[in-house]
Scaffold this motif. Structure first.
Motif, PDB file in Angstrom:
ATOM      1  N   ASN A  46      41.584  38.837 -18.588  1.00 45.78           N
ATOM      2  CA  ASN A  46      41.930  38.205 -17.309  1.00 45.78           C
ATOM      3  C   ASN A  46      42.259  36.740 -17.555  1.00 45.78           C
ATOM      4  O   ASN A  46      41.823  36.148 -18.540  1.00 45.78           O
ATOM      5  N   PHE A  47      42.999  36.166 -16.638  1.00 47.25           N
ATOM      6  CA  PHE A  47      43.258  34.730 -16.709  1.00 47.25           C
ATOM      7  C   PHE A  47      43.403  34.202 -15.291  1.00 47.25           C
ATOM      8  O   PHE A  47      43.570  34.963 -14.338  1.00 47.25           O
ATOM      9  N   ILE A  48      43.302  32.908 -15.163  1.00 48.78           N
ATOM     10  CA  ILE A  48      43.398  32.258 -13.855  1.00 48.78           C
ATOM     11  C   ILE A  48      44.785  31.640 -13.724  1.00 48.78           C
ATOM     12  O   ILE A  48      45.225  30.892 -14.592  1.00 48.78           O
ATOM     13  N   ARG A  49      45.465  31.980 -12.640  1.00 49.12           N
ATOM     14  CA  ARG A  49      46.752  31.360 -12.303  1.00 49.12           C
ATOM     15  C   ARG A  49      46.505  30.334 -11.227  1.00 49.12           C
ATOM     16  O   ARG A  49      45.896  30.635 -10.206  1.00 49.12           O
ATOM     17  N   GLU A  50      47.020  29.150 -11.439  1.00 52.13           N
ATOM     18  CA  GLU A  50      46.809  28.077 -10.474  1.00 52.13           C
ATOM     19  C   GLU A  50      47.350  28.490  -9.102  1.00 52.13           C
ATOM     20  O   GLU A  50      48.477  28.917  -8.959  1.00 52.13           O
ATOM     21  N   GLY A  51      46.490  28.374  -8.097  1.00 55.08           N
ATOM     22  CA  GLY A  51      46.877  28.697  -6.732  1.00 55.08           C
ATOM     23  C   GLY A  51      46.836  30.175  -6.386  1.00 55.08           C
ATOM     24  O   GLY A  51      47.023  30.544  -5.239  1.00 55.08           O
ATOM     25  N   GLU A  52      46.610  31.042  -7.366  1.00 52.30           N
ATOM     26  CA  GLU A  52      46.607  32.475  -7.094  1.00 52.30           C
ATOM     27  C   GLU A  52      45.314  33.164  -7.502  1.00 52.30           C
ATOM     28  O   GLU A  52      45.122  34.328  -7.215  1.00 52.30           O
ATOM     29  N   GLY A  53      44.457  32.461  -8.206  1.00 51.24           N
ATOM     30  CA  GLY A  53      43.191  33.052  -8.608  1.00 51.24           C
ATOM     31  C   GLY A  53      43.300  33.903  -9.851  1.00 51.24           C
ATOM     32  O   GLY A  53      44.221  33.774 -10.655  1.00 51.24           O
ATOM     33  N   THR A  54      42.348  34.810 -10.000  1.00 53.76           N
ATOM     34  CA  THR A  54      42.261  35.654 -11.193  1.00 53.76           C
ATOM     35  C   THR A  54      43.409  36.650 -11.236  1.00 53.76           C
ATOM     36  O   THR A  54      43.730  37.298 -10.243  1.00 53.76           O
ATOM     37  N   GLN A  55      44.011  36.760 -12.406  1.00 57.43           N
ATOM     38  CA  GLN A  55      45.053  37.754 -12.661  1.00 57.43           C
ATOM     39  C   GLN A  55      44.490  38.775 -13.642  1.00 57.43           C
ATOM     40  O   GLN A  55      43.956  38.414 -14.682  1.00 57.43           O
ATOM     41  N   TYR A  56      44.598  40.045 -13.294  1.00 55.13           N
ATOM     42  CA  TYR A  56      44.200  41.129 -14.179  1.00 55.13           C
ATOM     43  C   TYR A  56      45.460  41.575 -14.897  1.00 55.13           C
ATOM     44  O   TYR A  56      46.538  41.617 -14.310  1.00 55.13           O
ATOM     45  N   SER A  57      45.339  41.872 -16.168  1.00 54.97           N
ATOM     46  CA  SER A  57      46.570  42.139 -16.916  1.00 54.97           C
ATOM     47  C   SER A  57      46.430  43.295 -17.902  1.00 54.97           C
ATOM     48  O   SER A  57      45.327  43.694 -18.268  1.00 54.97           O
ATOM     49  N   PHE A  58      47.583  43.796 -18.313  1.00 47.93           N
ATOM     50  CA  PHE A  58      47.666  44.870 -19.300  1.00 47.93           C
ATOM     51  C   PHE A  58      48.976  44.719 -20.050  1.00 47.93           C
ATOM     52  O   PHE A  58      49.825  43.907 -19.695  1.00 47.93           O
ATOM     53  N   TYR A  59      49.129  45.495 -21.109  1.00 46.95           N
ATOM     54  CA  TYR A  59      50.362  45.419 -21.896  1.00 46.95           C
ATOM     55  C   TYR A  59      50.924  46.811 -22.132  1.00 46.95           C
ATOM     56  O   TYR A  59      50.220  47.819 -22.051  1.00 46.95           O
ATOM     57  N   ILE A  60      52.228  46.837 -22.400  1.00 48.59           N
ATOM     58  CA  ILE A  60      52.953  48.052 -22.768  1.00 48.59           C
ATOM     59  C   ILE A  60      53.690  47.716 -24.058  1.00 48.59           C
ATOM     60  O   ILE A  60      54.502  46.792 -24.074  1.00 48.59           O
ATOM     61  N   LEU A  61      53.393  48.425 -25.135  1.00 47.85           N
ATOM     62  CA  LEU A  61      54.036  48.174 -26.427  1.00 47.85           C
ATOM     63  C   LEU A  61      54.991  49.319 -26.734  1.00 47.85           C
ATOM     64  O   LEU A  61      54.608  50.491 -26.659  1.00 47.85           O
TER      65      LEU A  61
END
Length: 184
Positions: A129-144
């Motif tokens: 996870n990471f924090i985006r300024e003004g949007e809060g926590t972002q949950y993420s994943f990847y596709i390889l």
């Protein structure tokens, strides 16, 4: 009806408060041709919208995600630099339909900007996870992909990310990947 077209340069004459336009046969034929072209264009756009509507109705999953792409390092190349602080995430409308993932600039686009066959996907998994300024926590994943292209995807909803991961693992016939600890 003629007022809708804002016909500049056409001779107008008025009598008793009624305005009339005077057209030559060539001008009238030109207007008829333009109206026919507009009607044909409208019919074509309606058909395209109906096609998109049908794709979205039959899509397994669709929605806006923030996307960025990275290429894996080739043999002999140095490892990619840590770009965690680089904010190059772009909103894209993503559609999982049939045997393909389509990436659109927005949901009303008629053609995808990019696409990937599910058979080319070799791995999917969570990212921290990471924090985006003004949007809060972002949950993420990847596709390889087998070509070495890595799509990194994020969303503010953990449920949305889990749904995409589950659908991609099922449709790509991939097993559950080792969970990456989510940290900010």
């Amino acid at each position: 009806m003629l007022n809708l077209f804002s016909l500049r340069g056409l001779p107008w004459s008025g009598a008793d408060g009624q305005e009339k336009v005077q057209l030559t046969a060539a001008e009238l034929e030109s207007l008829r041709s333009e109206l026919a072209d507009i009607e044909e264009r409208e019919a074509h756009l309606k058909a395209q919208l109906e096609h998109i509507d049908e794709i979205l109705r039959s899509a397994r999953l669709s929605g806006y995600l923030y996307i960025r792409s990275r290429w894996t390092a080739l043999p002999g190349e140095p490892a990619p630099i840590d770009d965690i602080d680089v904010d190059d995430w772009l909103p894209r409308f993503v559609v999982l339909h049939g045997q393909c993932i389509f990436f659109y600039l927005c949901s009303t686009d008629l053609s995808p900007q990019d696409s990937t066959l599910l058979s080319d996907v070799v791995e999917v998994g969570p990212l921290p996870n990471f924090i985006r300024e003004g949007e809060g926590t972002q949950y993420s994943f990847y596709i390889l992909t087998r070509q070495g292209l890595r799509y990194e995807c994020s969303h503010v909803s953990e449920v949305q990310v889990d749904t995409w991961l589950s659908a991609l693992r099922t449709d790509c016939k991939l097993g559950s990947d080792v969970e990456v600890p989510n940290g900010s």
